[in-house]
Scaffold this motif. Structure first.
Motif, PDB file in Angstrom:
ATOM      1  N   GLY A   1       0.814  -1.204   0.000  1.00  0.00           N
ATOM      2  CA  GLY A   1       0.000   0.000   0.000  1.00  0.00           C
ATOM      3  C   GLY A   1       0.851   1.259   0.000  1.00  0.00           C
ATOM      4  N   THR A   2       0.318   2.327   0.586  1.00  0.00           N
ATOM      5  CA  THR A   2       1.014   3.609   0.617  1.00  0.00           C
ATOM      6  C   THR A   2       1.039   4.153   2.042  1.00  0.00           C
ATOM      7  OG1 THR A   2      -1.026   4.849   0.160  1.00  0.00           O
ATOM      8  CG2 THR A   2       0.321   4.180  -1.739  1.00  0.00           C
ATOM      9  N   PHE A   3       2.043   4.996   2.298  1.00  0.00           N
ATOM     10  CA  PHE A   3       2.151   5.683   3.584  1.00  0.00           C
ATOM     11  C   PHE A   3       2.914   6.970   3.341  1.00  0.00           C
ATOM     12  CE2 PHE A   3       3.932   6.288   7.937  1.00  0.00           C
ATOM     13  CZ  PHE A   3       2.732   6.331   8.630  1.00  0.00           C
ATOM     14  N   GLY A   4       2.293   8.108   3.656  1.00  0.00           N
ATOM     15  CA  GLY A   4       2.933   9.378   3.340  1.00  0.00           C
ATOM     16  C   GLY A   4       3.185   9.494   1.848  1.00  0.00           C
ATOM     17  N   THR A   5       4.428   9.762   1.473  1.00  0.00           N
ATOM     18  CA  THR A   5       4.784   9.881   0.057  1.00  0.00           C
ATOM     19  C   THR A   5       5.241   8.562  -0.546  1.00  0.00           C
ATOM     20  OG1 THR A   5       7.101  10.438   0.529  1.00  0.00           O
ATOM     21  CG2 THR A   5       5.525  12.269   0.462  1.00  0.00           C
ATOM     22  N   LEU A   6       5.244   7.490   0.237  1.00  0.00           N
ATOM     23  CA  LEU A   6       5.841   6.230  -0.196  1.00  0.00           C
ATOM     24  C   LEU A   6       4.784   5.245  -0.694  1.00  0.00           C
ATOM     25  CD1 LEU A   6       8.379   5.786   2.740  1.00  0.00           C
ATOM     26  CD2 LEU A   6       8.807   6.791   0.488  1.00  0.00           C
ATOM     27  N   ARG A   7       5.122   4.559  -1.790  1.00  0.00           N
ATOM     28  CA  ARG A   7       4.274   3.497  -2.338  1.00  0.00           C
ATOM     29  C   ARG A   7       5.108   2.215  -2.323  1.00  0.00           C
ATOM     30  NH1 ARG A   7       2.524   2.768  -8.652  1.00  0.00           N
ATOM     31  NH2 ARG A   7       4.754   3.152  -8.850  1.00  0.00           N
ATOM     32  N   PHE A   8       4.704   1.270  -1.503  1.00  0.00           N
ATOM     33  CA  PHE A   8       5.516   0.079  -1.271  1.00  0.00           C
ATOM     34  C   PHE A   8       5.266  -1.006  -2.319  1.00  0.00           C
ATOM     35  CE2 PHE A   8       4.750   1.999   2.969  1.00  0.00           C
ATOM     36  CZ  PHE A   8       6.061   2.406   3.233  1.00  0.00           C
ATOM     37  N   VAL A   9       6.316  -1.793  -2.594  1.00  0.00           N
ATOM     38  CA  VAL A   9       6.235  -2.781  -3.681  1.00  0.00           C
ATOM     39  C   VAL A   9       5.729  -4.150  -3.215  1.00  0.00           C
ATOM     40  CG1 VAL A   9       8.101  -1.622  -4.916  1.00  0.00           C
ATOM     41  CG2 VAL A   9       8.641  -3.596  -3.467  1.00  0.00           C
ATOM     42  N   ALA A  10       5.454  -4.308  -1.907  1.00  0.00           N
ATOM     43  CA  ALA A  10       4.980  -5.596  -1.375  1.00  0.00           C
ATOM     44  C   ALA A  10       5.986  -6.705  -1.723  1.00  0.00           C
ATOM     45  CB  ALA A  10       3.571  -5.905  -1.870  1.00  0.00           C
ATOM     46  N   SER A  11       5.580  -7.689  -2.546  1.00  0.00           N
ATOM     47  CA  SER A  11       6.512  -8.721  -3.048  1.00  0.00           C
ATOM     48  C   SER A  11       7.144  -9.557  -1.944  1.00  0.00           C
ATOM     49  CB  SER A  11       7.613  -8.075  -3.904  1.00  0.00           C
ATOM     50  OG  SER A  11       7.055  -7.346  -4.971  1.00  0.00           O
ATOM     51  N   ALA A  12       6.381  -9.864  -0.889  1.00  0.00           N
ATOM     52  CA  ALA A  12       6.865 -10.783   0.138  1.00  0.00           C
ATOM     53  C   ALA A  12       7.090 -12.153  -0.492  1.00  0.00           C
ATOM     54  CB  ALA A  12       5.863 -10.871   1.279  1.00  0.00           C
ATOM     55  N   LYS A  13       8.110 -12.862   0.001  1.00  0.00           N
ATOM     56  CA  LYS A  13       8.432 -14.131  -0.661  1.00  0.00           C
ATOM     57  C   LYS A  13       9.228 -15.068   0.238  1.00  0.00           C
ATOM     58  CE  LYS A  13      10.675 -11.916  -3.938  1.00  0.00           C
ATOM     59  NZ  LYS A  13      10.749 -10.564  -3.310  1.00  0.00           N
ATOM     60  N   VAL A  14       9.244 -16.331  -0.150  1.00  0.00           N
ATOM     61  CA  VAL A  14      10.114 -17.349   0.434  1.00  0.00           C
ATOM     62  C   VAL A  14      11.002 -17.862  -0.683  1.00  0.00           C
ATOM     63  CG1 VAL A  14      10.240 -19.537   1.671  1.00  0.00           C
ATOM     64  CG2 VAL A  14       8.293 -18.002   2.073  1.00  0.00           C
ATOM     65  N   VAL A  15      12.310 -17.885  -0.432  1.00  0.00           N
ATOM     66  CA  VAL A  15      13.285 -18.281  -1.445  1.00  0.00           C
ATOM     67  C   VAL A  15      14.101 -19.451  -0.912  1.00  0.00           C
ATOM     68  CG1 VAL A  15      15.141 -17.469  -2.978  1.00  0.00           C
ATOM     69  CG2 VAL A  15      13.449 -15.847  -2.095  1.00  0.00           C
ATOM     70  N   ASP A  16      14.348 -20.457  -1.752  1.00  0.00           N
ATOM     71  CA  ASP A  16      15.131 -21.608  -1.299  1.00  0.00           C
ATOM     72  C   ASP A  16      16.634 -21.329  -1.465  1.00  0.00           C
ATOM     73  OD1 ASP A  16      15.951 -22.183  -3.929  1.00  0.00           O
ATOM     74  OD2 ASP A  16      14.658 -23.935  -4.135  1.00  0.00           O
TER      75      ASP A  16
ATOM     76  N   ALA B   1      -1.002  -6.928  -1.205  1.00  0.00           N
ATOM     77  CA  ALA B   1      -0.982  -7.489   0.147  1.00  0.00           C
ATOM     78  C   ALA B   1      -1.263  -8.986   0.091  1.00  0.00           C
ATOM     79  CB  ALA B   1      -2.020  -6.789   1.017  1.00  0.00           C
ATOM     80  N   GLY B   2      -0.667  -9.719   1.012  1.00  0.00           N
ATOM     81  CA  GLY B   2      -0.896 -11.158   1.052  1.00  0.00           C
ATOM     82  C   GLY B   2       0.131 -11.848   1.921  1.00  0.00           C
ATOM     83  N   VAL B   3       0.059 -13.165   1.949  1.00  0.00           N
ATOM     84  CA  VAL B   3       0.987 -13.981   2.734  1.00  0.00           C
ATOM     85  C   VAL B   3       1.578 -15.044   1.818  1.00  0.00           C
ATOM     86  CG1 VAL B   3       1.282 -15.434   4.756  1.00  0.00           C
ATOM     87  CG2 VAL B   3      -0.424 -13.602   4.802  1.00  0.00           C
ATOM     88  N   ALA B   4       2.903 -15.054   1.707  1.00  0.00           N
ATOM     89  CA  ALA B   4       3.605 -16.068   0.909  1.00  0.00           C
ATOM     90  C   ALA B   4       3.970 -17.218   1.835  1.00  0.00           C
ATOM     91  CB  ALA B   4       4.857 -15.468   0.286  1.00  0.00           C
ATOM     92  N   ILE B   5       3.424 -18.393   1.569  1.00  0.00           N
ATOM     93  CA  ILE B   5       3.615 -19.560   2.440  1.00  0.00           C
ATOM     94  C   ILE B   5       4.288 -20.682   1.664  1.00  0.00           C
ATOM     95  CG2 ILE B   5       2.472 -21.281   3.888  1.00  0.00           C
ATOM     96  CD1 ILE B   5       0.168 -19.341   4.266  1.00  0.00           C
TER      97      ILE B   5
END
Length: 281
Positions: A210-225, A238-242
């Motif tokens: 989402g956004t906060f102040g002037t910032l727009r976040f890229v999200a992209s949460a992940k699990v990497v092997d 937004a979401g949960v990478a499982i």
């Protein structure tokens, strides 16, 4: 294990409501390790510009204070990692804590500060791994992962799992209207994969969305092997990478033939205390 992309703000009660919901969701999915974003308890900065309108910043919390104890109670038998603004005397640190129901397992203060962040936080001065019920783990925050020495220090300290929590925004200049094509999002993903691969460790990356102040976040949460392959990813929303992964087996498989830590040749590397082209003091 799971990494979260979610939106958090200054209201601690609202943040804890989101955290509790995410923990319950993760517990229902059988998650044992949950990584929440940088500054999820109290929100991040409104801007990274030096000349930005004064920002009082997020509420400063003590490591041994009631908010962290509240987080440990919510965690129960799960290991939970969360970013917050840490108070120590008059200093403030951009920090991340690792807890379970027994208490605090580890804490890290952000070392590398981008742009104008040093106007709001003091800097940490080390990287270290620590033991958890799920294996040895090391943490870093956002810009820390742009420096290969950060993750390498954790890996050399025995970290089997690296966790980087972030409030990583999209590009400040020439921003793409499509976050999925943003160049800072691309760098975010490259750093995640490279840090996992070069150290042959499991890697979790959580980020604000989402956004906060002037910032727009890229999200992209992940699990990497440990081979640098992405096992789960939230994309730019937004979401949960499982992902389910046997950490010991994954590390053994990755390091069986080519062991990047084992095959190091420190005697061949020049001192790295000064940046290339910098004049020593």
């Amino acid at each position: 294990m799971a990494a979260v992309a979610a939106e958090f703000g200054r209201d601690l009660e609202e943040d804890f409501t989101i955290v509790e919901r995410l923990i319950k969701q993760a517990q229902a999915e059988g998650v044992r390790l949950l990584a929440l974003p940088e500054a999820c308890l109290g929100g991040y900065l409104l801007s990274l510009d030096d000349d930005a309108e004064h920002d009082e910043g997020p509420p400063a919390l003590a490591l041994d204070g009631p908010e962290i104890r509240r987080l440990t109670a919510l965690a129960g038998d799960m290991v939970v990692i969360a970013g917050y603004c840490e108070a120590e005397g008059t200093r403030r640190y951009n920090s991340v804590v690792c807890v379970n129901g027994d208490g605090v397992l580890g804490n890290h203060r952000k070392v590398h500060q981008p742009l104008g962040e040093d106007a709001s936080y003091s800097s940490g001065d080390r990287f270290h791994a620590f033991d958890t019920p799920l294996g040895r783990l090391g943490m870093m925050i956002c810009y820390d992962k742009a420096f290969p020495e950060s993750a390498r220090a954790l890996a050399l300290d025995g970290a089997e799992i690296g966790v980087c929590v972030s409030a990583w925004p999209g590009s400040r200049t020439g921003a793409s209207p499509d976050l999925a094509q943003d160049r800072w999002k691309r760098r975010f993903d490259l750093f995640d994969r490279a840090r996992a691969l070069e150290n042959q460790i499991v890697w979790l990356s959580a980020n604000q969305s989402g956004t906060f102040g002037t910032l727009r976040f890229v999200a992209s949460a992940k699990v990497v092997d440990p081979g640098g392959d992405i096992l789960a990813d939230t994309g730019v929303g937004a979401g949960v990478a499982i992902a389910e992964i046997d950490v010991t087996r994954a590390l053994e498989t990755a390091r069986r033939a080519m062991g990047h830590l084992r095959d190091r040749r420190p005697d061949a590397y020049p001192p790295l205390s000064h940046a290339a082209g910098a004049v020593p003091a």
